[in-house]
Scaffold this active site. Sequence first.
Site, PDB file in Angstrom:
ATOM      1  N   HIS A 143       0.160  -6.091   6.958  1.00 17.19           N
ATOM      2  CA  HIS A 143       0.162  -6.822   8.231  1.00 17.19           C
ATOM      3  C   HIS A 143      -0.685  -6.128   9.303  1.00 17.19           C
ATOM      4  O   HIS A 143      -0.988  -6.706  10.326  1.00 17.19           O
ATOM      5  CB  HIS A 143       1.598  -7.102   8.712  1.00 17.19           C
ATOM      6  CG  HIS A 143       2.269  -5.948   9.403  1.00 17.19           C
ATOM      7  ND1 HIS A 143       3.233  -6.114  10.360  1.00 17.19           N
ATOM      8  CD2 HIS A 143       2.108  -4.618   9.271  1.00 17.19           C
ATOM      9  CE1 HIS A 143       3.634  -4.938  10.787  1.00 17.19           C
ATOM     10  NE2 HIS A 143       2.977  -4.013  10.140  1.00 17.19           N
ATOM     11  N   ASP A 174      -6.924   8.326   1.745  1.00 13.27           N
ATOM     12  CA  ASP A 174      -7.328   7.128   2.476  1.00 13.27           C
ATOM     13  C   ASP A 174      -7.198   5.933   1.524  1.00 13.27           C
ATOM     14  O   ASP A 174      -7.769   5.954   0.429  1.00 13.27           O
ATOM     15  CB  ASP A 174      -8.796   7.318   2.901  1.00 13.27           C
ATOM     16  CG  ASP A 174      -9.351   6.137   3.666  1.00 13.27           C
ATOM     17  OD1 ASP A 174      -8.714   5.069   3.669  1.00 13.27           O
ATOM     18  OD2 ASP A 174     -10.438   6.290   4.254  1.00 13.27           O
ATOM     19  N   GLY A 195       0.072   4.756   1.912  1.00  9.24           N
ATOM     20  CA  GLY A 195       0.260   4.654   3.367  1.00  9.24           C
ATOM     21  C   GLY A 195       1.724   4.845   3.698  1.00  9.24           C
ATOM     22  O   GLY A 195       2.297   4.131   4.505  1.00  9.24           O
TER      23      GLY A 195
HETATM   24  C1  LIG Z   1       3.087   0.657   9.798  1.00  7.53           C
HETATM   25  S1  LIG Z   1       2.907   2.262   9.111  1.00  7.53           S
HETATM   26  C2  LIG Z   1       3.834   2.103   7.618  1.00  7.53           C
HETATM   27  C3  LIG Z   1       4.329   3.419   7.117  1.00  7.53           C
HETATM   28  C4  LIG Z   1       5.255   3.356   5.901  1.00  7.53           C
HETATM   29  N1  LIG Z   1       4.656   2.642   4.784  1.00  7.53           N
HETATM   30  C5  LIG Z   1       6.585   2.740   6.287  1.00  7.53           C
HETATM   31  O1  LIG Z   1       6.785   1.551   6.034  1.00  7.53           O
HETATM   32  O2  LIG Z   1       7.406   3.455   6.860  1.00  7.53           O
HETATM   33  C6  LIG Z   1       1.231   2.229   8.559  1.00  7.53           C
HETATM   34  C7  LIG Z   1       0.806   3.541   7.917  1.00  7.53           C
HETATM   35  O3  LIG Z   1      -0.518   3.376   7.417  1.00  7.53           O
HETATM   36  C8  LIG Z   1      -1.185   4.625   7.576  1.00  7.53           C
HETATM   37  N2  LIG Z   1      -2.633   4.419   7.468  1.00  7.53           N
HETATM   38  C9  LIG Z   1      -3.461   3.802   8.347  1.00  7.53           C
HETATM   39  N3  LIG Z   1      -4.726   3.792   7.878  1.00  7.53           N
HETATM   40  C10 LIG Z   1      -4.680   4.409   6.657  1.00  7.53           C
HETATM   41  C11 LIG Z   1      -5.670   4.702   5.668  1.00  7.53           C
HETATM   42  N4  LIG Z   1      -6.952   4.337   5.847  1.00  7.53           N
HETATM   43  N5  LIG Z   1      -5.275   5.337   4.545  1.00  7.53           N
HETATM   44  C12 LIG Z   1      -3.974   5.700   4.357  1.00  7.53           C
HETATM   45  N6  LIG Z   1      -2.989   5.451   5.266  1.00  7.53           N
HETATM   46  C13 LIG Z   1      -3.348   4.816   6.397  1.00  7.53           C
HETATM   47  C14 LIG Z   1      -0.725   5.076   8.940  1.00  7.53           C
HETATM   48  O4  LIG Z   1      -0.972   6.466   9.135  1.00  7.53           O
HETATM   49  C15 LIG Z   1       0.760   4.727   8.878  1.00  7.53           C
HETATM   50  O5  LIG Z   1       1.525   5.783   8.364  1.00  7.53           O
END
Ligand SMILES: C[S@@+](CC[C@H](N)C(=O)[O-])C[C@H]1O[C@@H](n2cnc3c(N)ncnc32)[C@H](O)[C@@H]1O
Length: 485
Positions: A353, A333, A276
């Site tokens: 979170h 995912d 993510g």
């Molecule tokens: C709060 S951001 C954090 C991004 C990064 N880790 C950072 O700290 O800069 C949450 C991330 O989770 C990703 N995300 C949400 N659902 C997801 C999923 N099912 N699988 C992979 N990534 C996902 C979003 O696209 C987003 O980029």
Amino acid sequence: MSSPARQVLDLLSASLSTLEKTCKEKGLKVPDLHAPFHPETEAFRGDPTIAEAANVISAAALQLAAIFTPPQVSLYHIVGGHFKSAALRVCIESSVTEILREGGPDGVHINDIAAKNGQDPQKLGRFLRILASHHVYREVKPNVFANTRISSMLDTLKPSQDVIASPETKHDGTFGLAALASHHLDEPFKGSAYAWETLADPATVKSGEPDASPFARAIGRKETLWQFYERPENAFKQRRFNIGMQGIQALQPPDASLGAFDWKGLPKGAVVVDVGGGVGTSALPLARDFPDLQIVVQDLPALYVMFTKLAQLWAKEMPDAVKSGRVKLEAQDFFAPQPHQGVDVFFVKQIMHDWSDEYCSKILKQLRAAAAPKTKLVMMESVMPFACHDPSADGGRGIPGSVPREAPAPLLANYGAVNEMGYNADIDMFLLFNSQERTIVHFDDLLRSNGWQVTRVNRREGGDSTFLQSIEAIPIEKAGGSPRL
Ligand SMILES: C[S@@+](CC[C@H](N)C(=O)[O-])C[C@H]1O[C@@H](n2cnc3c(N)ncnc32)[C@H](O)[C@@H]1O
């Protein structure tokens, strides 16, 4: 033994002496409440001795107020929180701060504010007065108001006539705090009115579903915030949210990931998967400073389609990293099986979170299934402190680094409302996503029940000791082949 009030006052007084002495020695200035905010006005906080003294002074002042203010008034600081929120929302949306900036320190009469923003002057005066009672604005003369250091934080720094004429673009190109405040006074504010209804309903009281949040109840649709933002009529709100989030990102040290783990202790060619990882903001400094690491940045396919920009970002910052295959960008995912088995580190920053325990468990289980005994899980999250003094604040589990710096007794261990931002974020996560921030005990339980054991917490020194700390965990070894779950 002196009274609790005297002990608190002595702490305040000693800390003020330390602060004034250190400021004098270092040529730093204590900010003027009535002068506008500027990054310079907060420069004094860059010194750790001063930052700590300022925190103790503020925590002590608030504790003295709690002792001496009539309890019903203290209670109504909380009960009436939404009255002040409503007043501030009106002032933000009707661009009062921008109008007052143009009026300077002598202030602007409510009739003149109203002539510019089209509001009712008497109503505006009432909203401004309750906020001035909390130093957010200042009533210079009857019905004449000016900004303070606090209200000036809401300034888009654009001409008032422009933001009044074009409210949909007022946050574009700003550093994001006004956008963030405007968002918080809208979507979560609406959700907050339905917190109890959500918890009083047996169908939602224990739900961890993101579309069963108080916000979903407030809008009357089983929808996540992301689905809400996809509706064309909410395009402005979505843009405002994104600008606010960029503002928060900008407050983080750009290379926070560097201190999260002993990266240099990894063997040459070690593989790090940023789960993510968004557009790879955290992976960039790692790839730059540790050229021997192989890095995989994973995020949702949608993000990758949208962000061909992502490849551009990397091409600009580190042209060879992607070309050589040392950094891979991958659509994945995190609820699905993890294709990278037995890697050295799964790096998971600001993901937990966003999700309730049941969803976090799904993510952690996928990572555990792909882990080898050498695999480390490194999470970056806010670790919420308890409000009480307790030398075994990790529940006696002896996790190194788990107990944050505590304020001296008889102050609240967590510095009380001085450290409120983390707790605000926690309630915000509940209202919008049905998710939460967690204490170290909660993290440890959550990880343990999914096959991971927390080994340490690495805390950044200085600043807020709760926001974005790193938690290291290792797979719980199984007896005879499968994890001890
Ligand atoms: C709060 S951001 C954090 C991004 C990064 N880790 C950072 O700290 O800069 C949450 C991330 O989770 C990703 N995300 C949400 N659902 C997801 C999923 N099912 N699988 C992979 N990534 C996902 C979003 O696209 C987003 O980029």
